[in-house]
Design an enzyme around this catalytic site. Structure first.
Site, PDB file in Angstrom:
ATOM      1  N   HIS A   1      34.574  35.464  32.794  1.00  0.00           N
ATOM      2  CA  HIS A   1      34.559  36.327  33.982  1.00  0.00           C
ATOM      3  C   HIS A   1      35.719  36.012  34.932  1.00  0.00           C
ATOM      4  O   HIS A   1      36.399  35.024  34.785  1.00  0.00           O
ATOM      5  CB  HIS A   1      33.193  36.286  34.679  1.00  0.00           C
ATOM      6  CG  HIS A   1      32.794  34.975  35.278  1.00  0.00           C
ATOM      7  ND1 HIS A   1      31.770  34.870  36.195  1.00  0.00           N
ATOM      8  CD2 HIS A   1      33.255  33.722  35.099  1.00  0.00           C
ATOM      9  CE1 HIS A   1      31.637  33.622  36.546  1.00  0.00           C
ATOM     10  NE2 HIS A   1      32.508  32.902  35.900  1.00  0.00           N
ATOM     11  N   GLU A   2      35.931  36.930  35.871  1.00  0.00           N
ATOM     12  CA  GLU A   2      37.052  36.838  36.819  1.00  0.00           C
ATOM     13  C   GLU A   2      38.403  36.746  36.109  1.00  0.00           C
ATOM     14  O   GLU A   2      39.300  36.036  36.551  1.00  0.00           O
ATOM     15  CB  GLU A   2      36.892  35.617  37.753  1.00  0.00           C
ATOM     16  CG  GLU A   2      35.624  35.583  38.547  1.00  0.00           C
ATOM     17  CD  GLU A   2      35.513  36.744  39.527  1.00  0.00           C
ATOM     18  OE1 GLU A   2      36.529  37.397  39.807  1.00  0.00           O
ATOM     19  OE2 GLU A   2      34.395  36.998  39.981  1.00  0.00           O
ATOM     20  N   GLY A   3      38.525  37.496  35.031  1.00  0.00           N
ATOM     21  CA  GLY A   3      39.763  37.420  34.243  1.00  0.00           C
ATOM     22  C   GLY A   3      39.590  36.393  33.147  1.00  0.00           C
ATOM     23  O   GLY A   3      39.452  35.205  33.425  1.00  0.00           O
TER      24      GLY A   3
ATOM     25  N   ARG B   1      38.770  33.150  41.657  1.00  0.00           N
ATOM     26  CA  ARG B   1      39.230  32.434  40.465  1.00  0.00           C
ATOM     27  C   ARG B   1      39.181  30.922  40.665  1.00  0.00           C
ATOM     28  O   ARG B   1      38.761  30.188  39.781  1.00  0.00           O
ATOM     29  CB  ARG B   1      40.651  32.903  40.094  1.00  0.00           C
ATOM     30  CG  ARG B   1      40.600  34.259  39.445  1.00  0.00           C
ATOM     31  CD  ARG B   1      41.924  34.909  39.174  1.00  0.00           C
ATOM     32  NE  ARG B   1      41.640  36.136  38.407  1.00  0.00           N
ATOM     33  CZ  ARG B   1      42.552  36.975  37.940  1.00  0.00           C
ATOM     34  NH1 ARG B   1      43.835  36.754  38.163  1.00  0.00           N
ATOM     35  NH2 ARG B   1      42.195  38.034  37.247  1.00  0.00           N
TER      36      ARG B   1
ATOM     37  N   GLN C   1      44.310  35.174  32.193  1.00  0.00           N
ATOM     38  CA  GLN C   1      44.925  34.148  33.047  1.00  0.00           C
ATOM     39  C   GLN C   1      46.210  33.631  32.414  1.00  0.00           C
ATOM     40  O   GLN C   1      47.199  33.351  33.100  1.00  0.00           O
ATOM     41  CB  GLN C   1      43.966  32.968  33.260  1.00  0.00           C
ATOM     42  CG  GLN C   1      42.617  33.328  33.846  1.00  0.00           C
ATOM     43  CD  GLN C   1      42.707  33.944  35.219  1.00  0.00           C
ATOM     44  OE1 GLN C   1      43.604  33.628  36.005  1.00  0.00           O
ATOM     45  NE2 GLN C   1      41.786  34.844  35.529  1.00  0.00           N
TER      46      GLN C   1
END
Lengths: 570, 570
Positions: free
Chosen positions: B441-443, B300, B448
């Site tokens: 992406h990545e949450g 992240r 978040q």
């Protein structure tokens, strides 16, 4: 979910046209009294049908199969010409032109509402008739009878397409720097030499020929913008009967490749590689920029409308996706099954943001179109002058606010779809790429902001702004006693006060000589003015909606409006 | 102007690392005392050199020549492998790993600063080692010695690449819904069956094999996130010596086509089309998500840094363009020649906006990296625990704020270039397309935001937030007596108060049961917290800059800092 998407919410469009703008009242005026609500509805239904069947069906394919130049010809996938033929045959290029010119004499508002559907369905395709109609309007206003006969009428029939040639490689926003030169010939014609940049629709085989409207200088012209004239330079020379013959001395060497709007051919046009492109002057020498602004003001509202509809298409698509896609649980219902993501508060926030921007932008652009009709059909010269001032003031806002904030809406549409939204399998990333052009062309956001703060706000010592503020204040006053609107009224009054104070503060800074500060705030000022104007329109609409009720608003496109639903469920 | 662009402003990077973060003080601690400023500078110079010569040179070509799958193999233009080989050979994958594992044992901050340059140069290329280093870190933390030997070490050498396999077609943000199943075998291994979606680096021939780290369920696992385990599933089975042999039962059927990040292969991975993909479990059953978060937290901050550097690259490119491009006159110098457009106030506004976002985002990500180093090198357990809390709180902000606002910066970079910015001949439209992935992406941004407001803010009854607020208040107090900073101090104090009040108001709404209102504000809350945090960092930097002065800050990459210049002229 597929690449084909809903084009517009007919409930919303009917509400805007008939409940809010009261468009039917136009038919009581002599200018439009041969028309009726039924005619308007029939036109819009046909537009929706062609847009759905012929435009939306090829938009993704056109984006993925960009036009290409083989050294001699530009190739565009054939469905585009088929769609444009259907568009022309149904009379949409000439919809708002007078019957004398073969048009339908419709209100501009109706032709814009129709155009909105085509832009939503395939904005890159809609650019061709948009430019053509703009060029035809210019010749209608400033061309000779012969020019109208030879160039304008074939454009209205869709046989010829049009372009506008302003920028040059070294002169984008600053037109005072253009160098293309028109050399007078003994027969009264001109030979043009120079390069024009960013020309949309510059070259293709979809029409019999292409009519380029070109800004250029006469050899002895004054420097700067006061030395610019306007010329008709067709791709082919026309014979005495107006039939296209040999190629004129106008050529391209390749196409520009762009992030979006890929279906709209765009390139540098070279005039005069072989002695000079034959052209004829429009109107008087050195008044070209004034004539071109006639076209540009129309094009600017057209750009705003196109931006609005990209935002609108993204809103509808992501809303429908969010209704179908099931994922995640609601924290206040931990034991349940995965829900449709439209139930998640963060998704609702993103959808409502899009709705506010997209529907607000459409309202703004239709309001401007309505001002054109109101002006054209009023008998009162004072009223006409006032409407003109308001339209002048709103034009840079109508161009820029939709471009800026419907791009933001498209960003949120992608976000609602997540990874799928970023994939080219879904249309929302295309809307986002397409919409990124809109703050750039037809005068950048910064240029519109200078036009607003540096020129329009100052017309007649602030007369336009006073008229606009008066309309906003009238709306506030009209809603002041409506209990359901108390919060909106309070917010709107505060916004109007802030807009007035900001205007005075910036003009004051400018007058005190702090010109950089004045100019550095112009874009932000335009955004604020846009929020204020669109907020006012939303307030009016809220009031209308309260008083119209669910049963009353019968819509031609869809039957009765659905009242009492949450905005996302309509 | 070309597609090749300046990668970073070394004056700015040196200032952040040495003047602001005081990175040299790390070398006084036992963990890092074999290092020195000279070593750091040498590493960064090598990174800049490889990024400039090997990465930036192919970024546009890679974007225009997307990897393609011929039914058996994925083809990527060969310069990408050459660049990644140079990257591995110089030791950058293992830069922050211990010497015992063949790494350089460098501070994470230095390895991130190096990574920043590669992301700026070609973000799609940098994704491969970023994922590989993340996978290796995970195995370093949770793998057996044998797993480290067989999988981690070849990754650190760049012989094997890594992926992280979380999402499935039906389960993107909601991992509780994943269905991929790992069936235990008699020999203690597992056979995996299922589909994984959005897998970056899923298939290519640039490494000897690919190590997939896969979340899956054991057949008897509990429902939801508590029943998820983690498995190593290599593309090829390894023989006893660790050499890749036959293909494992892992396959792709095509590639995803995306708006940007086109050079990073992304697709659905099918596990077990032929009986089950051989895998081995990492750590304990049903603790896979916990392990994966180890990797995801690192990823992240990596995403935030990548987003920052796309913003940064766009800023530098558009600034340099604005210095060269001459167009328009300044209204207060009407008679002059066309000026470089950087002199126009609206252009300066757009450049300064980009600068604030991009440099601010870089500072935020480097600060987080510094917290990792500070934590790893402190002897004080209380201090370690506090640093960990602050890092946990900042991680969703460091992922999302750069993604959101450096995308906005890229939008402005395009605007500075106008039509050229929209053309694929210039790199800024690519940055914008690439950066649009980062809020997804990545949450996602929304995920978040929920992590921040729903979890991190509430840890230990608000302990993390109190620690952060304490650091911000310390900075305000330290600057309170500096006359040049009075306006900034006042603004920062107001921002801190607003952040505190907003936090209490939202938590209060949540506790009173208005959960939808609480959640609907989470994303906006994250944006506000990001502004607050970055504002605090800017304030600290302003104070440092005032006290460092022009002469003192000698930079390893460039020689002395240039003081006294306007921010846009540095």
């Amino acid at each position: 979910m597929s690449q084909i998407h809903p084009i517009i919410n007919p409930i919303d469009l009917n509400f805007l046209l008939y409940d809010w703008l009261q468009l039917e009242t136009l038919t009581e005026r002599p200018r439009f009294n041969e028309h009726s609500r039924e005619v308007f509805d029939a036109v819009l239904e046909m537009a929706l049908s062609i847009a759905t069947d012929k435009f939306a069906t090829h938009a993704a394919k056109l984006d993925q199969n960009e036009p290409h130049f083989d050294g001699e010809r530009v190739h565009i996938i054939p469905v585009v010409k088929a769609a444009l033929d259907a568009f022309s045959e149904a009379g949409f290029i000439s919809a708002s032109f007078s019957e004398a010119h073969g048009g339908m004499g419709l209100p501009y508002t109706i032709s814009q509402a129709a155009m909105a559907m085509f832009s939503s369905a395939s904005t890159a395709t809609a650019a061709y008739p948009l430019l053509t109609a703009g060029a035809a309007h210019l010749l209608e206003a400033y061309g000779t009878d012969a020019q109208k006969e030879r160039y304008m009428l074939p454009m209205l029939e869709g046989r010829f397409f049009g372009t506008m040639c302003l920028s040059e490689p070294q002169a984008g926003s600053a037109l005072s720097g253009i160098r293309t030169t028109a050399y007078p010939q003994e027969d009264g014609s001109y030979r043009l030499v120079g390069d024009k940049m960013w020309i949309s629709g510059a070259e293709h085989d979809m029409s019999e020929t292409i009519v380029h409207l070109v800004l250029a200088r006469l050899p002895d012209a004054p420097k700067g913008t006061r030395g610019i004239s306007l010329f008709i330079v067709p791709k082919h020379t026309l014979d005495e009967d107006g039939a296209p013959g040999d190629r004129n001395d106008v050529a391209i060497s390749g196409l520009n490749h762009k992030m979006g709007y890929r279906g709209t051919v765009n390139t540098v046009l070279h005039f005069g590689s072989n002695g000079g492109a034959r052209g004829e002057i429009v109107g008087q020498p050195n008044r070209g920029l004034e004539y071109m602004f006639h076209m540009m003001n129309e094009a600017r509202i057209g750009v705003g409308l196109g931006a609005a509809m990209l935002g609108y298409a993204g809103y509808l698509y992501s809303r429908d996706y969010a209704r179908e896609r099931r994922q995640g649980k609601l924290p206040w219902k931990r034991d349940g099954e995965p829900v449709a993501i439209i139930e998640h508060p963060d998704i609702r926030r993103m959808l409502l943001t899009q709705k506010v921007f997209a529907e607000g932008a459409l309202a703004l652009c239709l309001y401007c179109a309505y001002l054109v009709d109101d002006m054209a059909s009023t008998d009162d010269p004072q009223q006409k002058a006032e409407l003109d001032l308001i339209l002048q003031l709103l034009t840079p806002i109508a161009k820029s606010w939709p471009a800026e904030f419907c791009l933001e809406a498209n960003k949120q549409a992608i976000q609602v779809l997540g990874g799928y939204g970023y994939s080219t399998e879904y249309p929302v990333e295309r809307y986002y790429r397409d919409n990124r052009l809109n703050p750039i062309h037809e005068g950048t956001h910064g240029i519109q902001a200078l036009d607003l703060l540096g020129r329009k706000v100052r017309i007649q010592d602030g007369a336009a702004l006073r008229l606009l503020a008066g309309r906003i204040q009238d709306a506030i006053t009209a809603c002041a006693e409506v209990p359901e609107l108390a919060e909106l009224v309070e917010g709107m009054q505060a916004a109007l006060t802030r807009a007035s104070e900001t205007t005075l503060a910036l003009l004051g800074a400018g007058m005190k000589g702090d010109v950089p500060r004045y100019l550095a705030n112009a874009s932000v000022y335009l955004d604020m003015m846009g929020h204020t104007v669109v907020g006012w329109m939303w307030l009016e609409q809220a009031n209308v909606a309260l008083h119209t009720g669910a049963e009353e608003g019968e819509g031609g496109l869809t039957g009765p409006r659905q009242g009492g639903l949450h905005p996302l469920d309509q």
